[in-house]
Scaffold this motif. Structure first.
Motif, PDB file in Angstrom:
ATOM      1  N   SER A 156      -3.735  -9.780  -9.301  1.00  0.00           N
ATOM      2  CA  SER A 156      -4.527  -9.332 -10.455  1.00  0.00           C
ATOM      3  C   SER A 156      -6.018  -9.269 -10.140  1.00  0.00           C
ATOM      4  O   SER A 156      -6.773  -8.623 -10.856  1.00  0.00           O
ATOM      5  N   ASP A 157      -6.458  -9.902  -9.050  1.00  0.00           N
ATOM      6  CA  ASP A 157      -7.855  -9.830  -8.620  1.00  0.00           C
ATOM      7  C   ASP A 157      -8.100  -8.663  -7.662  1.00  0.00           C
ATOM      8  O   ASP A 157      -9.217  -8.463  -7.201  1.00  0.00           O
ATOM      9  N   GLY A 158      -7.046  -7.922  -7.320  1.00  0.00           N
ATOM     10  CA  GLY A 158      -7.171  -6.784  -6.422  1.00  0.00           C
ATOM     11  C   GLY A 158      -7.014  -7.121  -4.954  1.00  0.00           C
ATOM     12  O   GLY A 158      -7.150  -6.248  -4.101  1.00  0.00           O
ATOM     13  N   LYS A 159      -6.703  -8.364  -4.635  1.00  0.00           N
ATOM     14  CA  LYS A 159      -6.515  -8.760  -3.235  1.00  0.00           C
ATOM     15  C   LYS A 159      -5.105  -8.391  -2.776  1.00  0.00           C
ATOM     16  O   LYS A 159      -4.135  -8.649  -3.486  1.00  0.00           O
ATOM     17  N   VAL A 160      -5.025  -7.787  -1.593  1.00  0.00           N
ATOM     18  CA  VAL A 160      -3.728  -7.424  -1.029  1.00  0.00           C
ATOM     19  C   VAL A 160      -3.279  -8.546  -0.106  1.00  0.00           C
ATOM     20  O   VAL A 160      -4.039  -9.028   0.729  1.00  0.00           O
ATOM     21  N   ARG A 161      -2.045  -8.959  -0.306  1.00  0.00           N
ATOM     22  CA  ARG A 161      -1.478 -10.060   0.474  1.00  0.00           C
ATOM     23  C   ARG A 161      -0.115  -9.645   1.008  1.00  0.00           C
ATOM     24  O   ARG A 161       0.526  -8.756   0.468  1.00  0.00           O
ATOM     25  N   SER A 162       0.310 -10.333   2.051  1.00  0.00           N
ATOM     26  CA  SER A 162       1.609 -10.075   2.653  1.00  0.00           C
ATOM     27  C   SER A 162       2.283 -11.405   2.922  1.00  0.00           C
ATOM     28  O   SER A 162       1.623 -12.378   3.305  1.00  0.00           O
ATOM     29  N   ALA A 202       1.306  -8.666 -10.558  1.00  0.00           N
ATOM     30  CA  ALA A 202       1.006  -8.116  -9.240  1.00  0.00           C
ATOM     31  C   ALA A 202       1.732  -6.784  -9.062  1.00  0.00           C
ATOM     32  O   ALA A 202       2.777  -6.548  -9.662  1.00  0.00           O
ATOM     33  N   VAL A 203       1.157  -5.921  -8.233  1.00  0.00           N
ATOM     34  CA  VAL A 203       1.812  -4.685  -7.815  1.00  0.00           C
ATOM     35  C   VAL A 203       2.491  -5.019  -6.496  1.00  0.00           C
ATOM     36  O   VAL A 203       1.828  -5.460  -5.548  1.00  0.00           O
ATOM     37  N   VAL A 204       3.811  -4.842  -6.428  1.00  0.00           N
ATOM     38  CA  VAL A 204       4.586  -5.389  -5.314  1.00  0.00           C
ATOM     39  C   VAL A 204       5.434  -4.320  -4.638  1.00  0.00           C
ATOM     40  O   VAL A 204       5.993  -3.449  -5.309  1.00  0.00           O
ATOM     41  N   ARG A 205       5.528  -4.431  -3.322  1.00  0.00           N
ATOM     42  CA  ARG A 205       6.460  -3.605  -2.543  1.00  0.00           C
ATOM     43  C   ARG A 205       7.239  -4.513  -1.599  1.00  0.00           C
ATOM     44  O   ARG A 205       6.695  -5.470  -1.048  1.00  0.00           O
ATOM     45  N   VAL A 206       8.489  -4.178  -1.406  1.00  0.00           N
ATOM     46  CA  VAL A 206       9.339  -4.853  -0.424  1.00  0.00           C
ATOM     47  C   VAL A 206       9.567  -3.849   0.692  1.00  0.00           C
ATOM     48  O   VAL A 206       9.976  -2.715   0.441  1.00  0.00           O
ATOM     49  N   VAL A 207       9.264  -4.256   1.930  1.00  0.00           N
ATOM     50  CA  VAL A 207       9.418  -3.350   3.062  1.00  0.00           C
ATOM     51  C   VAL A 207      10.275  -4.000   4.142  1.00  0.00           C
ATOM     52  O   VAL A 207      10.187  -5.201   4.379  1.00  0.00           O
ATOM     53  N   GLU A 208      11.095  -3.177   4.778  1.00  0.00           N
ATOM     54  CA  GLU A 208      11.908  -3.674   5.881  1.00  0.00           C
ATOM     55  C   GLU A 208      11.054  -3.719   7.139  1.00  0.00           C
ATOM     56  O   GLU A 208      10.249  -2.807   7.388  1.00  0.00           O
ATOM     57  N   SER A 213       2.852  -2.854   8.322  1.00  0.00           N
ATOM     58  CA  SER A 213       1.882  -1.975   8.976  1.00  0.00           C
ATOM     59  C   SER A 213       0.523  -2.054   8.281  1.00  0.00           C
ATOM     60  O   SER A 213       0.430  -2.259   7.071  1.00  0.00           O
ATOM     61  N   ALA A 214      -0.511  -1.879   9.073  1.00  0.00           N
ATOM     62  CA  ALA A 214      -1.873  -1.874   8.536  1.00  0.00           C
ATOM     63  C   ALA A 214      -2.057  -0.713   7.567  1.00  0.00           C
ATOM     64  O   ALA A 214      -2.788  -0.837   6.575  1.00  0.00           O
ATOM     65  N   SER A 215      -1.366   0.388   7.809  1.00  0.00           N
ATOM     66  CA  SER A 215      -1.500   1.541   6.923  1.00  0.00           C
ATOM     67  C   SER A 215      -0.946   1.232   5.532  1.00  0.00           C
ATOM     68  O   SER A 215      -1.499   1.682   4.528  1.00  0.00           O
ATOM     69  N   LEU A 216       0.115   0.447   5.442  1.00  0.00           N
ATOM     70  CA  LEU A 216       0.653   0.054   4.143  1.00  0.00           C
ATOM     71  C   LEU A 216      -0.334  -0.848   3.409  1.00  0.00           C
ATOM     72  O   LEU A 216      -0.562  -0.680   2.216  1.00  0.00           O
ATOM     73  N   VAL A 217      -0.929  -1.778   4.118  1.00  0.00           N
ATOM     74  CA  VAL A 217      -1.915  -2.669   3.504  1.00  0.00           C
ATOM     75  C   VAL A 217      -3.084  -1.849   2.968  1.00  0.00           C
ATOM     76  O   VAL A 217      -3.537  -2.046   1.832  1.00  0.00           O
ATOM     77  N   GLU A 218      -3.571  -0.892   3.746  1.00  0.00           N
ATOM     78  CA  GLU A 218      -4.676  -0.038   3.303  1.00  0.00           C
ATOM     79  C   GLU A 218      -4.263   0.814   2.099  1.00  0.00           C
ATOM     80  O   GLU A 218      -5.052   1.024   1.177  1.00  0.00           O
TER      81      GLU A 218
END
Length: 68
Positions: free
Chosen positions: A11-17, A39-45, A53-58
């Protein structure tokens, strides 16, 4: 065994993995927990031992936050 990581923007806009890999079921459970905290969430294989990937984080950083 298939491995999954959870990537989210809090909710603060920080992306975490997630530091650990999950099974598909456990990743979905974690996704639902995080979504409960708005939170906005994605599950990736991922490959065993790999990170997201760095591109997903960006991409997650670039997305607009959901409307409150």
């Amino acid at each position: 065994m298939r491995n999954f990581k959870v990537v989210w923007r809090d909710s603060d806009g920080k992306v975490r993995s997630s530091a650990v890999s999950y099974s598909a079921t456990a990743a979905e459970d974690r996704k639902h927990q995080l979504e409960g905290d708005n939170a906005v969430v994605r599950v990736v294989e991922v490959a065993p031992g790999a990170d997201v990937s760095a591109s997903l984080v960006e991409e997650m950083r670039a997305e607009l936050p959901p409307a409150a």
